[in-house]
Design an enzyme around this catalytic site. Structure first.
Site, PDB file in Angstrom:
ATOM      1  N   GLY A  28       0.824  -1.212   0.000  1.00  0.00           N
ATOM      2  CA  GLY A  28       0.000   0.000   0.000  1.00  0.00           C
ATOM      3  C   GLY A  28       0.852   1.253   0.000  1.00  0.00           C
ATOM      4  N   PHE A  46      -5.965  -5.309  -1.936  1.00  0.00           N
ATOM      5  CA  PHE A  46      -7.276  -4.645  -1.981  1.00  0.00           C
ATOM      6  C   PHE A  46      -7.097  -3.182  -2.398  1.00  0.00           C
ATOM      7  CE2 PHE A  46     -10.819  -2.496   0.520  1.00  0.00           C
ATOM      8  CZ  PHE A  46     -11.727  -2.614  -0.523  1.00  0.00           C
ATOM      9  N   GLY A  82      -3.707  -1.962  -2.146  1.00  0.00           N
ATOM     10  CA  GLY A  82      -2.281  -1.929  -2.495  1.00  0.00           C
ATOM     11  C   GLY A  82      -2.101  -2.366  -3.940  1.00  0.00           C
ATOM     12  N   THR A 121     -10.548  -7.457   9.101  1.00  0.00           N
ATOM     13  CA  THR A 121      -9.139  -7.169   8.808  1.00  0.00           C
ATOM     14  C   THR A 121      -8.449  -6.594  10.035  1.00  0.00           C
ATOM     15  OG1 THR A 121      -9.531  -6.869   6.460  1.00  0.00           O
ATOM     16  CG2 THR A 121      -7.600  -5.765   7.361  1.00  0.00           C
ATOM     17  N   ARG A 173       4.497 -16.306  19.221  1.00  0.00           N
ATOM     18  CA  ARG A 173       5.187 -17.577  18.929  1.00  0.00           C
ATOM     19  C   ARG A 173       6.666 -17.372  18.625  1.00  0.00           C
ATOM     20  NH1 ARG A 173       0.699 -19.047  16.100  1.00  0.00           N
ATOM     21  NH2 ARG A 173       1.633 -18.475  14.109  1.00  0.00           N
ATOM     22  N   TYR A 202     -14.177   1.067  10.759  1.00  0.00           N
ATOM     23  CA  TYR A 202     -12.746   1.408  10.804  1.00  0.00           C
ATOM     24  C   TYR A 202     -12.358   1.833  12.215  1.00  0.00           C
ATOM     25  CZ  TYR A 202      -8.374   3.756   9.350  1.00  0.00           C
ATOM     26  OH  TYR A 202      -7.065   4.158   9.205  1.00  0.00           O
ATOM     27  N   ARG A 204      -9.233   9.809  -0.579  1.00  0.00           N
ATOM     28  CA  ARG A 204      -8.852  10.734   0.494  1.00  0.00           C
ATOM     29  C   ARG A 204      -8.624  12.128  -0.093  1.00  0.00           C
ATOM     30  NH1 ARG A 204      -4.680   6.994   3.818  1.00  0.00           N
ATOM     31  NH2 ARG A 204      -4.537   5.912   1.827  1.00  0.00           N
TER      32      ARG A 204
HETATM   33  P1  NAD Z   1      -3.443   1.801   1.915  1.00  0.00           P
HETATM   34  O1  NAD Z   1      -4.873   1.503   1.665  1.00  0.00           O
HETATM   35  O2  NAD Z   1      -2.615   2.335   0.797  1.00  0.00           O
HETATM   36  O3  NAD Z   1      -2.676   0.540   2.495  1.00  0.00           O
HETATM   37  C1  NAD Z   1      -3.306  -0.531   3.143  1.00  0.00           C
HETATM   38  C2  NAD Z   1      -2.730  -1.817   2.609  1.00  0.00           C
HETATM   39  O4  NAD Z   1      -3.310  -2.930   3.304  1.00  0.00           O
HETATM   40  C3  NAD Z   1      -3.026  -2.028   1.119  1.00  0.00           C
HETATM   41  O5  NAD Z   1      -1.871  -2.461   0.465  1.00  0.00           O
HETATM   42  C4  NAD Z   1      -4.098  -3.119   1.131  1.00  0.00           C
HETATM   43  O6  NAD Z   1      -4.151  -3.876  -0.058  1.00  0.00           O
HETATM   44  C5  NAD Z   1      -3.687  -3.908   2.344  1.00  0.00           C
HETATM   45  N1  NAD Z   1      -4.784  -4.690   2.924  1.00  0.00           N
HETATM   46  C6  NAD Z   1      -6.047  -4.292   3.193  1.00  0.00           C
HETATM   47  N2  NAD Z   1      -6.761  -5.312   3.725  1.00  0.00           N
HETATM   48  C7  NAD Z   1      -5.912  -6.367   3.797  1.00  0.00           C
HETATM   49  C8  NAD Z   1      -6.056  -7.711   4.249  1.00  0.00           C
HETATM   50  N3  NAD Z   1      -7.228  -8.161   4.730  1.00  0.00           N
HETATM   51  N4  NAD Z   1      -4.989  -8.539   4.163  1.00  0.00           N
HETATM   52  C9  NAD Z   1      -3.802  -8.102   3.664  1.00  0.00           C
HETATM   53  N5  NAD Z   1      -3.612  -6.838   3.227  1.00  0.00           N
HETATM   54  C10 NAD Z   1      -4.659  -5.984   3.289  1.00  0.00           C
HETATM   55  O7  NAD Z   1      -3.419   2.815   3.153  1.00  0.00           O
HETATM   56  P2  NAD Z   1      -2.194   3.502   3.912  1.00  0.00           P
HETATM   57  O8  NAD Z   1      -2.481   4.957   3.962  1.00  0.00           O
HETATM   58  O9  NAD Z   1      -0.912   3.014   3.386  1.00  0.00           O
HETATM   59  O10 NAD Z   1      -2.430   2.939   5.389  1.00  0.00           O
HETATM   60  C11 NAD Z   1      -1.595   1.937   5.957  1.00  0.00           C
HETATM   61  C12 NAD Z   1      -2.010   1.719   7.405  1.00  0.00           C
HETATM   62  O11 NAD Z   1      -1.851   2.944   8.135  1.00  0.00           O
HETATM   63  C13 NAD Z   1      -3.472   1.301   7.571  1.00  0.00           C
HETATM   64  O12 NAD Z   1      -3.568   0.350   8.599  1.00  0.00           O
HETATM   65  C14 NAD Z   1      -4.156   2.585   7.998  1.00  0.00           C
HETATM   66  O13 NAD Z   1      -5.297   2.343   8.787  1.00  0.00           O
HETATM   67  C15 NAD Z   1      -3.070   3.277   8.789  1.00  0.00           C
HETATM   68  N6  NAD Z   1      -3.272   4.738   8.773  1.00  0.00           N
HETATM   69  C16 NAD Z   1      -2.976   5.486   7.679  1.00  0.00           C
HETATM   70  C17 NAD Z   1      -3.245   6.856   7.706  1.00  0.00           C
HETATM   71  C18 NAD Z   1      -2.917   7.746   6.540  1.00  0.00           C
HETATM   72  O14 NAD Z   1      -3.256   8.930   6.605  1.00  0.00           O
HETATM   73  N7  NAD Z   1      -2.270   7.314   5.497  1.00  0.00           N
HETATM   74  C19 NAD Z   1      -3.811   7.450   8.832  1.00  0.00           C
HETATM   75  C20 NAD Z   1      -4.127   6.627   9.925  1.00  0.00           C
HETATM   76  C21 NAD Z   1      -3.825   5.273   9.898  1.00  0.00           C
HETATM   77  N1  UDP Z   2     -13.018  15.598   1.801  1.00  0.00           N
HETATM   78  C1  UDP Z   2     -13.493  16.539   0.896  1.00  0.00           C
HETATM   79  N2  UDP Z   2     -13.475  16.224  -0.421  1.00  0.00           N
HETATM   80  C2  UDP Z   2     -12.979  15.049  -0.896  1.00  0.00           C
HETATM   81  C3  UDP Z   2     -12.485  14.098   0.020  1.00  0.00           C
HETATM   82  C4  UDP Z   2     -12.533  14.400   1.376  1.00  0.00           C
HETATM   83  O1  UDP Z   2     -13.930  17.631   1.279  1.00  0.00           O
HETATM   84  O2  UDP Z   2     -12.986  14.859  -2.128  1.00  0.00           O
HETATM   85  C5  UDP Z   2     -13.022  15.932   3.242  1.00  0.00           C
HETATM   86  C6  UDP Z   2     -13.660  14.877   4.142  1.00  0.00           C
HETATM   87  O3  UDP Z   2     -15.057  15.088   4.221  1.00  0.00           O
HETATM   88  C7  UDP Z   2     -12.948  15.147   5.450  1.00  0.00           C
HETATM   89  C8  UDP Z   2     -11.554  15.604   5.024  1.00  0.00           C
HETATM   90  O4  UDP Z   2     -11.684  16.028   3.670  1.00  0.00           O
HETATM   91  O5  UDP Z   2     -13.578  16.196   6.144  1.00  0.00           O
HETATM   92  C9  UDP Z   2     -10.498  14.531   5.116  1.00  0.00           C
HETATM   93  O6  UDP Z   2     -11.000  13.398   4.448  1.00  0.00           O
HETATM   94  P1  UDP Z   2     -10.143  12.077   4.208  1.00  0.00           P
HETATM   95  O7  UDP Z   2     -11.050  11.091   3.563  1.00  0.00           O
HETATM   96  O8  UDP Z   2      -8.884  12.421   3.515  1.00  0.00           O
HETATM   97  O9  UDP Z   2      -9.704  11.591   5.665  1.00  0.00           O
HETATM   98  P2  UDP Z   2     -10.424  11.517   7.096  1.00  0.00           P
HETATM   99  O10 UDP Z   2     -11.827  12.028   7.047  1.00  0.00           O
HETATM  100  O11 UDP Z   2     -10.377  10.066   7.429  1.00  0.00           O
HETATM  101  O12 UDP Z   2      -9.561  12.368   7.933  1.00  0.00           O
END
Ligand code: NAD
Ligand code: UDP
Length: 310
Positions: free
Chosen positions: A10, A34, A36, A90, A104, A143, A184
């Site tokens: 991802g 999914f 990634g 998940t 383990r 979530y 996002r």
């Molecule tokens: P992303 O969606 O790009 O990455 C998530 C990855 O997990 C993807 O590669 C997806 O295919 C994989 N995945 C999903 N379900 C799976 C499953 N059941 N088995 C195996 N793989 C699975 O999102 P990201 O921004 O890279 O986020 C990575 C992690 O960081 C996530 O756990 C997310 O909740 C956490 N996180 C990210 C942010 C952010 O702003 N980027 C903020 C808060 C938390």
């Molecule tokens: N948002 C928006 N337009 C978009 C996507 C998101 O105005 O096209 C807003 C969304 O409603 C939220 C903020 O931007 O208030 C951040 O959204 P995001 O989905 O990035 O992350 P999260 O809500 O989980 O912080």
């Protein structure tokens, strides 16, 4: 040193794979693709220290590793609400499987938790002690509550089984390798601006977020994993707060786009404000974010330009 990264293909996971390989470590990247993409790690496949495994964290697995980063979980509201029951599985079953493995093999394990554990916060900025304001039956609950339960499991495995845990709570992070249809806000606005499409502001755009550039996030997340004292939870993010309308205006200016700002309905339970209190991370890691939004956008926009051109 061998490290398992679940969700390694991802956005954040692929950058983490790169960073650990640069240190000369072995990396096992596990992903069900999914959200990634293989293309995110395609350039790593020739590295003898890198292994890519297609596997779902909901199903048990065994590997011999020293460290585990549990990142598997869709992070965008669009994707995590697509199949909310799967999202809960998940987070919860994924955590149980990863923690069972850590127990383990005696691995240190880090959970990528989220600012969403604070829900729509009534305390601002949010310190780690704040217990949050989450709607347990809303659209975001799959979530938010999944991640909260994962934190519970981490701390129970730590107390009951002495598993060596780390928990970080990540605030909105952006950068290259987010999906162009990720949903996002940063990726949506950049892609819309580059295509000359309307910029979709949900609600009136007065809600706030604090945006962290991916490199800063990784410095802190790896720092939490490497240090020996603090199990967490530790907030990681950039505490400079912007309204969503301010972000849209910045993206328009940076892309020199003539797209129009249009208001769309605000999704339910959308937090009105969010900003991390990062004093714990600053103290424990001697870290603070270096890349501010202007520079982060300058580094991210060319990525989306190249993706759209190809
Ligand atoms: P992303 O969606 O790009 O990455 C998530 C990855 O997990 C993807 O590669 C997806 O295919 C994989 N995945 C999903 N379900 C799976 C499953 N059941 N088995 C195996 N793989 C699975 O999102 P990201 O921004 O890279 O986020 C990575 C992690 O960081 C996530 O756990 C997310 O909740 C956490 N996180 C990210 C942010 C952010 O702003 N980027 C903020 C808060 C938390
Ligand atoms: N948002 C928006 N337009 C978009 C996507 C998101 O105005 O096209 C807003 C969304 O409603 C939220 C903020 O931007 O208030 C951040 O959204 P995001 O989905 O990035 O992350 P999260 O809500 O989980 O912080």
């Amino acid at each position: 040193m061998a490290t398992l990264i679940t969700g390694g293909a991802g956005f954040l996971g692929s950058h983490l794979c790169e960073r650990l390989l640069e240190r000369g470590q072995e990396v096992i990247c596990m992903d069900n693709f999914f959200t990634g993409r293989r293309r995110n790690v395609a350039h790593l496949l020739d590295n003898p220290n890198f292994e890519l495994i297609r596997h779902d964290v909901v199903d048990p697995f065994k590997v011999e590793v020293d460290r585990i980063y549990n990142l598997a979980c869709p992070a965008s509201p669009v994707h995590y609400q697509y199949n909310p029951i799967k999202t809960v599985k998940t987070s919860v079953m994924g955590a149980i499987n990863c923690l069972g493995l850590a127990k383990r093999v005696g691995a240190r394990i880090l959970q990528a938790s989220t600012s969403e554990v604070y829900g729509d916060p009534e305390v601002h900025p949010q310190p780690e002690e704040y217990r949050g304001n989450v709607n347990p039956i809303g659209l975001r609950a799959c979530y938010d509550e999944g991640k909260r339960c994962a934190e519970t499991l981490f701390f129970d495995y730590h107390r009951e089984n002495q598993v060596d845990i780390r928990v970080v709570r990540i605030f909105n992070t952006y950068g290259p390798r987010m999906l162009e249809n990720d949903g996002r806000v940063v990726s949506n606005f950049i892609v819309q601006a580059l295509k000359g499409e309307d910029i979709t502001i949900y609600g009136n755009g007065s809600q706030t977020r604090s945006f962290c550039y991916v490199d800063d996030l990784l410095d802190a997340m790896m720092g939490v994993m490497d240090q020996g004292e603090t199990v967490g939870p530790v907030n990681i993010g950039n505490p400079v707060e912007f309204s969503i309308r301010e972000l849209a205006e910045k993206v328009l200016e940076k892309t020199d786009s003539s797209s129009k700002l249009v208001e769309k309905p605000l999704p339910s339970d959308d937090p009105t404000q969010r900003k991390p209190d990062i004093s714990l991370a600053e103290k424990v890691l001697e870290w603070s974010p270096k890349v501010q939004l202007e520079e982060g956008l300058d580094r991210t926009i060319p990525y989306f330009q190249s993706i759209l051109e190809s």
